[in-house]
Design a protein around this motif. Structure first.
Motif, mmCIF file in Angstrom:
data_model
loop_
_atom_site.group_PDB
_atom_site.id
_atom_site.type_symbol
_atom_site.label_atom_id
_atom_site.label_comp_id
_atom_site.label_asym_id
_atom_site.label_seq_id
_atom_site.Cartn_x
_atom_site.Cartn_y
_atom_site.Cartn_z
ATOM 1 N N ASN A 18 0.816 -1.213 0.000
ATOM 2 C CA ASN A 18 0.000 0.000 0.000
ATOM 3 C C ASN A 18 0.855 1.271 0.000
ATOM 4 O O ASN A 18 0.385 2.342 0.351
ATOM 5 C CB ASN A 18 -0.957 -0.008 1.202
ATOM 6 N N ILE A 19 2.095 1.153 -0.441
ATOM 7 C CA ILE A 19 3.017 2.294 -0.426
ATOM 8 C C ILE A 19 2.460 3.476 -1.222
ATOM 9 O O ILE A 19 2.652 4.623 -0.855
ATOM 10 C CB ILE A 19 4.419 1.906 -0.938
ATOM 11 N N ALA A 20 1.748 3.191 -2.300
ATOM 12 C CA ALA A 20 1.189 4.256 -3.134
ATOM 13 C C ALA A 20 -0.321 4.385 -2.936
ATOM 14 O O ALA A 20 -1.011 4.954 -3.774
ATOM 15 C CB ALA A 20 1.508 3.986 -4.600
ATOM 16 N N HIS A 21 -0.840 3.838 -1.846
ATOM 17 C CA HIS A 21 -2.253 3.958 -1.462
ATOM 18 C C HIS A 21 -3.204 3.175 -2.372
ATOM 19 O O HIS A 21 -4.391 3.485 -2.420
ATOM 20 C CB HIS A 21 -2.673 5.434 -1.385
ATOM 21 N N TYR A 22 -2.687 2.171 -3.058
ATOM 22 C CA TYR A 22 -3.533 1.367 -3.940
ATOM 23 C C TYR A 22 -4.666 0.716 -3.160
ATOM 24 O O TYR A 22 -5.823 0.750 -3.586
ATOM 25 C CB TYR A 22 -2.681 0.292 -4.633
ATOM 26 N N ASP A 23 -4.348 0.124 -2.023
ATOM 27 C CA ASP A 23 -5.372 -0.576 -1.241
ATOM 28 C C ASP A 23 -6.428 0.377 -0.678
ATOM 29 O O ASP A 23 -7.556 -0.030 -0.417
ATOM 30 C CB ASP A 23 -4.739 -1.402 -0.124
ATOM 31 N N ASP A 24 -6.062 1.643 -0.518
ATOM 32 C CA ASP A 24 -7.040 2.630 -0.050
ATOM 33 C C ASP A 24 -8.158 2.844 -1.081
ATOM 34 O O ASP A 24 -9.248 3.274 -0.733
ATOM 35 C CB ASP A 24 -6.366 3.973 0.236
ATOM 36 N N PHE A 25 -7.843 2.559 -2.334
ATOM 37 C CA PHE A 25 -8.811 2.747 -3.419
ATOM 38 C C PHE A 25 -9.246 1.430 -4.062
ATOM 39 O O PHE A 25 -9.883 1.440 -5.104
ATOM 40 C CB PHE A 25 -8.213 3.659 -4.506
ATOM 41 N N ALA A 63 -1.814 6.024 -6.609
ATOM 42 C CA ALA A 63 -2.294 4.643 -6.675
ATOM 43 C C ALA A 63 -2.436 4.186 -8.121
ATOM 44 O O ALA A 63 -2.141 3.033 -8.447
ATOM 45 C CB ALA A 63 -3.626 4.515 -5.942
ATOM 46 N N MET A 64 -2.855 5.080 -8.981
ATOM 47 C CA MET A 64 -3.067 4.718 -10.380
ATOM 48 C C MET A 64 -1.752 4.628 -11.149
ATOM 49 O O MET A 64 -1.531 3.678 -11.891
ATOM 50 C CB MET A 64 -3.987 5.743 -11.044
ATOM 51 N N VAL A 65 -0.870 5.609 -11.011
ATOM 52 C CA VAL A 65 0.334 5.642 -11.841
ATOM 53 C C VAL A 65 1.450 4.746 -11.330
ATOM 54 O O VAL A 65 2.320 4.350 -12.099
ATOM 55 C CB VAL A 65 0.858 7.083 -12.047
ATOM 56 N N SER A 66 1.430 4.397 -10.053
ATOM 57 C CA SER A 66 2.513 3.584 -9.500
ATOM 58 C C SER A 66 2.358 2.106 -9.789
ATOM 59 O O SER A 66 3.324 1.356 -9.720
ATOM 60 C CB SER A 66 2.620 3.794 -7.981
ATOM 61 N N GLY A 67 1.166 1.684 -10.089
ATOM 62 C CA GLY A 67 0.949 0.264 -10.311
ATOM 63 C C GLY A 67 1.002 -0.497 -8.998
ATOM 64 O O GLY A 67 1.206 0.065 -7.927
ATOM 65 N N ILE A 75 -6.565 -4.171 -11.233
ATOM 66 C CA ILE A 75 -6.141 -3.240 -12.269
ATOM 67 C C ILE A 75 -4.782 -2.644 -11.870
ATOM 68 O O ILE A 75 -4.442 -2.584 -10.693
ATOM 69 C CB ILE A 75 -7.215 -2.141 -12.480
ATOM 70 N N PHE A 76 -4.011 -2.236 -12.843
ATOM 71 C CA PHE A 76 -2.673 -1.660 -12.667
ATOM 72 C C PHE A 76 -1.663 -2.688 -12.156
ATOM 73 O O PHE A 76 -0.655 -2.323 -11.560
ATOM 74 C CB PHE A 76 -2.690 -0.425 -11.749
ATOM 75 N N TYR A 77 -1.910 -3.977 -12.404
ATOM 76 C CA TYR A 77 -0.992 -5.033 -11.964
ATOM 77 C C TYR A 77 0.257 -5.027 -12.838
ATOM 78 O O TYR A 77 0.173 -4.988 -14.062
ATOM 79 C CB TYR A 77 -1.693 -6.388 -12.043
ATOM 80 N N GLY A 78 1.414 -5.105 -12.212
ATOM 81 C CA GLY A 78 2.686 -5.049 -12.931
ATOM 82 C C GLY A 78 3.282 -6.385 -13.295
ATOM 83 O O GLY A 78 4.288 -6.446 -13.986
#
Length: 190
Positions: A18-25, A63-67, A75-78
């Motif tokens: 969750n470093i880029a807040h992906y899980d928050d969204f 969250a979107m641009v960091s993947g 979505i945004f899986y690397g």
């Protein structure tokens, strides 16, 4: 796959998911059910605005641009390994430059994106650059904006500081390796 241009995924797998807040969204990005017509037109918008209100627009962008590298169905899986198109590209670069008689003194890699910044306004975005290179880019790129990661976090680069696996890093490593190999060969000939 986005943010997949890496040969070593260790950093991606070991960092906080969750470093880029992906899980928050994640409820916005990855709904648990097929959307109804009402949810698709109204619910998604309400959820996105709620997420922005609770976490902020910059966190959404991060969250979107960091993947992300922990939810293969999200979505945004690397991914977990270098995507085939990047394998082909790196092989092409290696083969094209391996026996060149005249090597370029500089190589410029341009990765074109749409949707970055204001509509109809071009931006030259350096991931890393010296002050001299930045000034040269600014002089050469007339009619648009020039920016670099970390220079102004209020512009279109905001949120990209946590991004890994971008194509520019892979290509920079490829060209540095090729140039080093070529310089080593020249030294052996002398």
């Amino acid at each position: 796959l986005n943010r997949n241009a890496m040969t070593d995924f260790t950093v991606a797998f070991e960092r906080d998911p969750n470093i880029a807040h992906y899980d928050d969204f994640t409820t916005n990005f990855n709904p648990l059910f097929a959307p109804t017509r009402f949810f698709a037109y109204v619910g998604v918008v309400v959820n996105v605005f709620r997420g922005i209100y609770e976490n902020g627009l910059l966190k959404l962008k991060k969250a979107m641009v960091s993947g992300q590298y922990h939810n293969a169905k999200g979505i945004f899986y690397g991914g977990q390994s270098l995507q085939f198109s990047y394998v082909v590209l790196t092989q092409f670069v290696q083969n094209f430059f391996k026996d060149r008689a005249k090597w370029p003194s500089k190589v410029t890699w341009i990765d074109v994106h749409t949707g970055l910044g204001k509509y109809g306004h071009d931006t030259l975005f350096f991931s890393s650059v010296s002050d001299e290179q930045f000034r040269a880019g600014s002089r050469a790129f007339k009619g648009g904006s020039v920016t670099a990661l970390g220079r102004n976090q209020n512009d279109v680069t905001a949120g990209y500081e946590l991004t890994i696996g971008a194509i520019n890093d892979l290509m920079e490593a490829q060209f540095q390796s090729l140039f080093q190999d070529n310089n080593d060969k020249k030294k052996k000939v002398k």
